[in-house]
Write a protein that holds these residues in place. Structure first.
Motif, PDB file in Angstrom:
ATOM      1  N   SER A 174      24.618  14.691   1.375  1.00 50.46           N
ATOM      2  CA  SER A 174      25.100  13.687   2.321  1.00 50.46           C
ATOM      3  C   SER A 174      24.003  13.299   3.311  1.00 50.46           C
ATOM      4  N   ARG A 175      23.186  14.268   3.724  1.00 47.99           N
ATOM      5  CA  ARG A 175      22.076  13.969   4.638  1.00 47.99           C
ATOM      6  C   ARG A 175      21.023  13.118   3.939  1.00 47.99           C
ATOM      7  N   ALA A 176      20.756  13.434   2.682  1.00 49.06           N
ATOM      8  CA  ALA A 176      19.782  12.662   1.920  1.00 49.06           C
ATOM      9  C   ALA A 176      20.265  11.220   1.741  1.00 49.06           C
ATOM     10  N   LYS A 177      21.559  11.050   1.470  1.00 44.37           N
ATOM     11  CA  LYS A 177      22.115   9.701   1.283  1.00 44.37           C
ATOM     12  C   LYS A 177      22.048   8.897   2.575  1.00 44.37           C
ATOM     13  N   GLU A 178      22.352   9.538   3.692  1.00 45.14           N
ATOM     14  CA  GLU A 178      22.291   8.853   4.985  1.00 45.14           C
ATOM     15  C   GLU A 178      20.859   8.453   5.314  1.00 45.14           C
ATOM     16  N   PHE A 179      19.917   9.353   5.031  1.00 44.92           N
ATOM     17  CA  PHE A 179      18.495   9.084   5.247  1.00 44.92           C
ATOM     18  C   PHE A 179      18.059   7.886   4.407  1.00 44.92           C
ATOM     19  N   ALA A 180      18.471   7.895   3.143  1.00 46.17           N
ATOM     20  CA  ALA A 180      18.105   6.813   2.226  1.00 46.17           C
ATOM     21  C   ALA A 180      18.688   5.475   2.683  1.00 46.17           C
ATOM     22  N   LYS A 181      19.885   5.520   3.232  1.00 45.74           N
ATOM     23  CA  LYS A 181      20.538   4.302   3.718  1.00 45.74           C
ATOM     24  C   LYS A 181      19.763   3.710   4.902  1.00 45.74           C
ATOM     25  N   VAL A 182      19.359   4.579   5.823  1.00 42.93           N
ATOM     26  CA  VAL A 182      18.629   4.136   7.014  1.00 42.93           C
ATOM     27  C   VAL A 182      17.296   3.503   6.632  1.00 42.93           C
ATOM     28  N   HIS A 183      16.610   4.112   5.648  1.00 44.90           N
ATOM     29  CA  HIS A 183      15.247   3.697   5.316  1.00 44.90           C
ATOM     30  C   HIS A 183      15.142   2.833   4.054  1.00 44.90           C
ATOM     31  N   TYR A 190      18.039  12.714  -4.074  1.00 45.35           N
ATOM     32  CA  TYR A 190      18.240  13.968  -4.800  1.00 45.35           C
ATOM     33  C   TYR A 190      18.790  15.048  -3.870  1.00 45.35           C
ATOM     34  N   ASP A 191      19.572  15.974  -4.455  1.00 50.18           N
ATOM     35  CA  ASP A 191      20.121  17.070  -3.659  1.00 50.18           C
ATOM     36  C   ASP A 191      19.345  18.368  -3.869  1.00 50.18           C
ATOM     37  N   ASN A 192      18.165  18.253  -4.507  1.00 47.90           N
ATOM     38  CA  ASN A 192      17.300  19.426  -4.670  1.00 47.90           C
ATOM     39  C   ASN A 192      15.860  18.954  -4.837  1.00 47.90           C
ATOM     40  N   GLU A 248       0.810  -1.219   0.000  1.00 51.68           N
ATOM     41  CA  GLU A 248       0.000   0.000   0.000  1.00 51.68           C
ATOM     42  C   GLU A 248       0.848   1.276   0.000  1.00 51.68           C
ATOM     43  N   HIS A 249       2.017   1.221   0.631  1.00 50.33           N
ATOM     44  CA  HIS A 249       2.870   2.409   0.750  1.00 50.33           C
ATOM     45  C   HIS A 249       4.327   2.035   0.507  1.00 50.33           C
ATOM     46  N   LYS A 250       5.001   2.835  -0.315  1.00 49.83           N
ATOM     47  CA  LYS A 250       6.433   2.614  -0.555  1.00 49.83           C
ATOM     48  C   LYS A 250       7.130   3.954  -0.755  1.00 49.83           C
ATOM     49  N   VAL A 251       8.196   4.172  -0.010  1.00 52.52           N
ATOM     50  CA  VAL A 251       8.992   5.393  -0.187  1.00 52.52           C
ATOM     51  C   VAL A 251      10.015   5.130  -1.276  1.00 52.52           C
ATOM     52  N   VAL A 252       9.939   5.912  -2.340  1.00 56.43           N
ATOM     53  CA  VAL A 252      10.808   5.661  -3.499  1.00 56.43           C
ATOM     54  C   VAL A 252      11.889   6.718  -3.692  1.00 56.43           C
ATOM     55  N   ALA A 253      11.776   7.864  -2.966  1.00 55.74           N
ATOM     56  CA  ALA A 253      12.780   8.915  -3.143  1.00 55.74           C
ATOM     57  C   ALA A 253      12.816   9.842  -1.940  1.00 55.74           C
ATOM     58  N   VAL A 254      13.974  10.447  -1.719  1.00 54.28           N
ATOM     59  CA  VAL A 254      14.130  11.482  -0.699  1.00 54.28           C
ATOM     60  C   VAL A 254      15.007  12.582  -1.277  1.00 54.28           C
ATOM     61  N   ALA A 255      14.693  13.822  -0.914  1.00 60.63           N
ATOM     62  CA  ALA A 255      15.498  14.966  -1.365  1.00 60.63           C
ATOM     63  C   ALA A 255      15.840  15.844  -0.179  1.00 60.63           C
ATOM     64  N   ALA A 256      17.068  16.340  -0.183  1.00 62.05           N
ATOM     65  CA  ALA A 256      17.514  17.313   0.814  1.00 62.05           C
ATOM     66  C   ALA A 256      18.540  18.215   0.145  1.00 62.05           C
ATOM     67  N   ARG A 257      18.679  19.426   0.652  1.00 61.65           N
ATOM     68  CA  ARG A 257      19.640  20.355   0.041  1.00 61.65           C
ATOM     69  C   ARG A 257      21.079  19.940   0.334  1.00 61.65           C
ATOM     70  N   ASP A 258      21.241  19.127   1.358  1.00 64.53           N
ATOM     71  CA  ASP A 258      22.549  18.554   1.688  1.00 64.53           C
ATOM     72  C   ASP A 258      22.522  17.097   1.227  1.00 64.53           C
TER      73      ASP A 258
END
Length: 336
Positions: free
Chosen positions: A41-50, A56-58, A29-39
């Motif tokens: 490295s933060r987006a990559k760490e978030f993606a790794k955890v989840h 994306y960086d923007n 029913e629910h799937k997270v397919v992308a995350v974006a942050a202006r930083d």
């Protein structure tokens, strides 16, 4: 309906909790397919955890990702309007953290975009989606406490150390951050009626942000609401509804798992989550995600639990309280 594909805008604490809460719902029913942050490295760490495949960086890149159905906006208050507008203009449904925008003008403008694009837009007043609120409404309709005459609700913590609450450029102050919870609660109890009068007082910091506020809201039929916010001390953080025949109490009213009726206390435990959470009962964010999916599957543009008209009412009440206390943001001088 097929799986609802989520894009997460901003990789902060609330986005972590929301994404963690989504993991307690069926992946079909629910799937997270992308995350974006202006930083990045933060987006990559978030993606790794989840375990998120696209990073994306923007926010523009996320908005243009055709594999996303709905964007969750977890950025700072002043960024809500532009971020949500960007997502809507690129064909994405939107669930945006509260407050939906900085003021009523922005809120009306954003809703206009959603109407034009025929897309779902919801202010993430997650409280409304908790089972306790559904049960509370049933209890009130049953007349268990008679006619409601007084609602008292306070929300406060020691928050002087929270940078974003102390800075005007970050949309600071307790009215937007905490006050929206107290406002939505009394609005829920009084069936979204228009107030006859609003009186308020409070304290404002040297930076121009409200740090504490007390208000009394007057309604017809001799009904009153007393609300308090504070970033200086921990308040009772409980809602009390007083009727002509009794009292109902709601501990942790913004994310409740307990309803204290006159003759019984009902419990609504939350499911377990594999991730550590940043905020109290954050796994309950799953309820608003589930409601968003249900609304979209039915072709609805707004959620019955928190309608567009209610979001406008909330923004207008927030504007009124800020005006009384003398708190003004740059967005208040702009036209949308």
């Amino acid at each position: 309906m097929s799986t609802l594909r989520w894009g997460i805008v901003s990789a902060g604490k609330i986005s972590h909790d929301f994404t963690s809460a989504l993991s307690t719902l069926p992946e079909s029913e629910h799937k997270v397919v992308a995350v974006a942050a202006r930083d990045l490295s933060r987006a990559k760490e978030f993606a790794k955890v989840h375990g998120i495949p696209n990073v994306y960086d923007n926010y523009e890149a996320l908005a243009k990702d055709s594999g996303i159905d709905i964007a969750y906006i977890g950025s700072l208050n002043p960024q809500h309007y532009e971020n949500a507008k960007l997502m809507l203009e690129n064909g994405k449904h939107v669930l945006c953290e509260k407050p939906l925008t900085m003021n009523a003008s922005q809120t009306k403008a954003l809703i206009k975009v959603a109407k034009e694009k025929k897309l779902f837009l919801m202010e993430a007043v997650w409280s409304r989606c908790f089972p306790v609120y559904k049960e509370l409404k049933k209890a009130l309709c049953s007349g268990v406490i008679g006619d409601v005459k007084q609602v008292t609700v306070g929300f406060g913590f020691r928050l002087e150390h929270v940078d974003r609450l102390m800075k005007k450029e970050m949309g600071g102050g307790t009215i937007l951050d905490l006050g929206i919870y107290t406002l939505q609660f009394q609005q829920f109890i009084y069936d979204h009626k228009k107030p006859l009068e609003v009186q308020a007082t409070g304290h404002v910091t040297d930076t121009g942000c409200d740090i504490a506020m007390n208000a009394v809201i007057k309604y017809e039929n001799n009904q009153l609401a007393s609300i308090q916010t504070s970033g200086l001390c921990e308040l009772t953080n409980e809602a009390v509804i007083v009727g002509t025949k009794g009292i109902i109490r709601v501990p942790n009213f913004w994310c409740p798992t307990q309803l204290m009726l006159p003759n019984e206390t009902k419990e609504f435990p939350l499911p377990k989550c594999k991730h550590e959470m940043n905020f109290v009962n954050s796994v309950g964010l799953r309820y608003e995600a589930a409601e968003a999916r249900e609304c979209i599957s039915k072709g609805l543009q707004e959620c019955p639990s928190i309608t567009w008209n209610e979001s406008i009412q909330l923004a207008e009440l927030e504007d009124t309280l800020r005006k009384i206390l003398g708190v003004k943001f740059p967005e208040d001088s702009q036209t949308y």
